[in-house]
Design a protein around this motif. Structure first.
Motif, mmCIF file in Angstrom:
data_model
loop_
_atom_site.group_PDB
_atom_site.id
_atom_site.type_symbol
_atom_site.label_atom_id
_atom_site.label_comp_id
_atom_site.label_asym_id
_atom_site.label_seq_id
_atom_site.Cartn_x
_atom_site.Cartn_y
_atom_site.Cartn_z
ATOM 1 N N GLU A 1 2.623 -7.040 0.821
ATOM 2 C CA GLU A 1 2.226 -6.346 -0.411
ATOM 3 C C GLU A 1 2.978 -5.047 -0.650
ATOM 4 O OE1 GLU A 1 -2.447 -7.452 -0.957
ATOM 5 O OE2 GLU A 1 -1.932 -6.179 0.755
ATOM 6 N N LEU A 2 3.711 -4.572 0.320
ATOM 7 C CA LEU A 2 4.446 -3.313 0.167
ATOM 8 C C LEU A 2 5.642 -3.504 -0.750
ATOM 9 C CD1 LEU A 2 4.520 -2.111 3.899
ATOM 10 C CD2 LEU A 2 3.123 -1.147 2.057
ATOM 11 N N ASP A 3 5.644 -2.798 -1.888
ATOM 12 C CA ASP A 3 6.837 -2.819 -2.724
ATOM 13 C C ASP A 3 7.835 -1.813 -2.147
ATOM 14 O OD1 ASP A 3 6.053 -0.265 -3.591
ATOM 15 O OD2 ASP A 3 5.291 -0.979 -5.516
ATOM 16 N N THR A 4 8.961 -1.667 -2.764
ATOM 17 C CA THR A 4 10.020 -0.807 -2.230
ATOM 18 C C THR A 4 9.545 0.627 -2.044
ATOM 19 O OG1 THR A 4 11.656 -2.207 -3.319
ATOM 20 C CG2 THR A 4 12.393 -0.026 -2.616
ATOM 21 N N PHE B 1 -2.828 5.352 5.664
ATOM 22 C CA PHE B 1 -1.549 5.440 4.959
ATOM 23 C C PHE B 1 -1.281 4.183 4.143
ATOM 24 C CE2 PHE B 1 -0.624 8.124 8.848
ATOM 25 C CZ PHE B 1 -0.961 9.303 8.212
ATOM 26 N N ARG B 2 -1.625 3.031 4.679
ATOM 27 C CA ARG B 2 -1.417 1.777 3.944
ATOM 28 C C ARG B 2 -2.341 1.696 2.725
ATOM 29 N NH1 ARG B 2 1.424 -2.682 5.936
ATOM 30 N NH2 ARG B 2 2.669 -2.136 7.736
ATOM 31 N N THR B 3 -3.478 2.364 2.785
ATOM 32 C CA THR B 3 -4.368 2.400 1.619
ATOM 33 C C THR B 3 -3.836 3.401 0.598
ATOM 34 O OG1 THR B 3 -6.228 1.763 3.021
ATOM 35 C CG2 THR B 3 -6.749 2.680 0.853
ATOM 36 N N LEU B 4 -3.442 4.570 1.060
ATOM 37 C CA LEU B 4 -2.851 5.565 0.155
ATOM 38 C C LEU B 4 -1.580 5.047 -0.508
ATOM 39 C CD1 LEU B 4 -3.292 8.892 2.137
ATOM 40 C CD2 LEU B 4 -4.136 8.427 -0.171
ATOM 41 N N ALA B 5 -0.851 4.181 0.168
ATOM 42 C CA ALA B 5 0.402 3.634 -0.376
ATOM 43 C C ALA B 5 0.166 2.806 -1.631
ATOM 44 C CB ALA B 5 1.129 2.815 0.681
ATOM 45 N N VAL C 1 5.590 4.055 4.024
ATOM 46 C CA VAL C 1 4.956 3.537 5.239
ATOM 47 C C VAL C 1 5.955 3.462 6.401
ATOM 48 C CG1 VAL C 1 3.843 1.487 6.243
ATOM 49 C CG2 VAL C 1 3.130 2.314 3.991
ATOM 50 N N ALA C 2 7.222 3.172 6.121
ATOM 51 C CA ALA C 2 8.232 2.992 7.178
ATOM 52 C C ALA C 2 8.322 4.175 8.145
ATOM 53 C CB ALA C 2 9.592 2.679 6.570
ATOM 54 N N PRO D 1 1.700 5.485 -4.648
ATOM 55 C CA PRO D 1 2.769 6.234 -3.985
ATOM 56 C C PRO D 1 2.883 7.703 -4.396
ATOM 57 C CG PRO D 1 3.535 4.038 -4.504
ATOM 58 C CD PRO D 1 2.187 4.201 -5.186
ATOM 59 N N ALA D 2 2.720 8.015 -5.674
ATOM 60 C CA ALA D 2 2.837 9.416 -6.094
ATOM 61 C C ALA D 2 1.743 10.262 -5.448
ATOM 62 C CB ALA D 2 2.772 9.527 -7.611
#
Length: 188
Positions: free
Chosen positions: A15-18, A37-41, A24-25, A44-45
């Motif tokens: 589900e991670l877009d660019t 972090f995966r929830t906040l992602a 996350v990387a 992104p802003a």
């Protein structure tokens, strides 16, 4: 924990877009590929803005010693009923020098076995979470033991962790697999 299942699930790798992957990387590379972090992602802003301030709070630029900061963070997480925050920061608190007995005592708040300085941190955190204000007695105690910069950082630390606890509780961010839920933090 407040919910049995997430309202906003952490993004899976698929589900991670660019843009989300770019956020996350670095966490993954540091061994901190956490559900928060995966929830906040998902936004992104917002995550970028959050990470800037959160990084300051947990850095050596924060004028509070790590142990003092973790007393504030753990008390805030406990008082806000954030099982995720508590579970994640118990280890960090131990690394910062808190004993298991002290971590358990944070749940009870000010009083024994704390020093006057530690009690002032606990009282300030309790006052800020309950009233969004440090009452005069708590302020006098805090300012006797800590500099002006440290008092400001105490306010900012509790404020940031009250905010993140609200996010974690409301989004229902699930615990990471490397921590367990303290029974006292199960508020479902």
């Amino acid at each position: 924990m407040r919910l049995n299942s997430p309202r906003l699930a952490p993004l899976t790798d698929a589900e991670l877009d660019t843009e989300a992957e770019a956020l996350v990387a670095p966490m993954r590379a540091q061994g901190r590929d956490y559900n928060v972090f995966r929830t906040l992602a998902r936004h992104p802003a917002a995550m970028k803005a959050f990470m800037g301030f959160a990084s300051y709070i947990l850095s050596h630029e924060n004028s509070l010693a790590a142990r003092e900061r973790e007393i504030l963070i753990l008390r805030t997480g406990f008082t806000c009923g954030s099982g995720y925050e508590w579970s994640r920061h118990v280890r960090i608190g131990q690394h910062a020098g808190l004993t298991d007995a002290e971590i358990d005592a944070i749940k009870r708040g000010p009083g024994d076995p704390w020093s006057d300085a530690d009690n002032s941190l606990l009282r300030a955190a309790d006052s800020m979470v309950a009233e969004h204000f440090i009452d005069e007695s708590a302020w006098q105690a805090l300012s006797r033991h800590f500099s002006e910069h440290q008092c400001i950082d105490a306010i900012l630390t509790v404020g940031q962790y009250a905010m993140v606890s609200t996010f974690l509780n409301s989004a229902g961010v699930p615990l990471d697999g490397d921590v367990t839920l303290d029974a006292e933090m199960d508020r479902r």
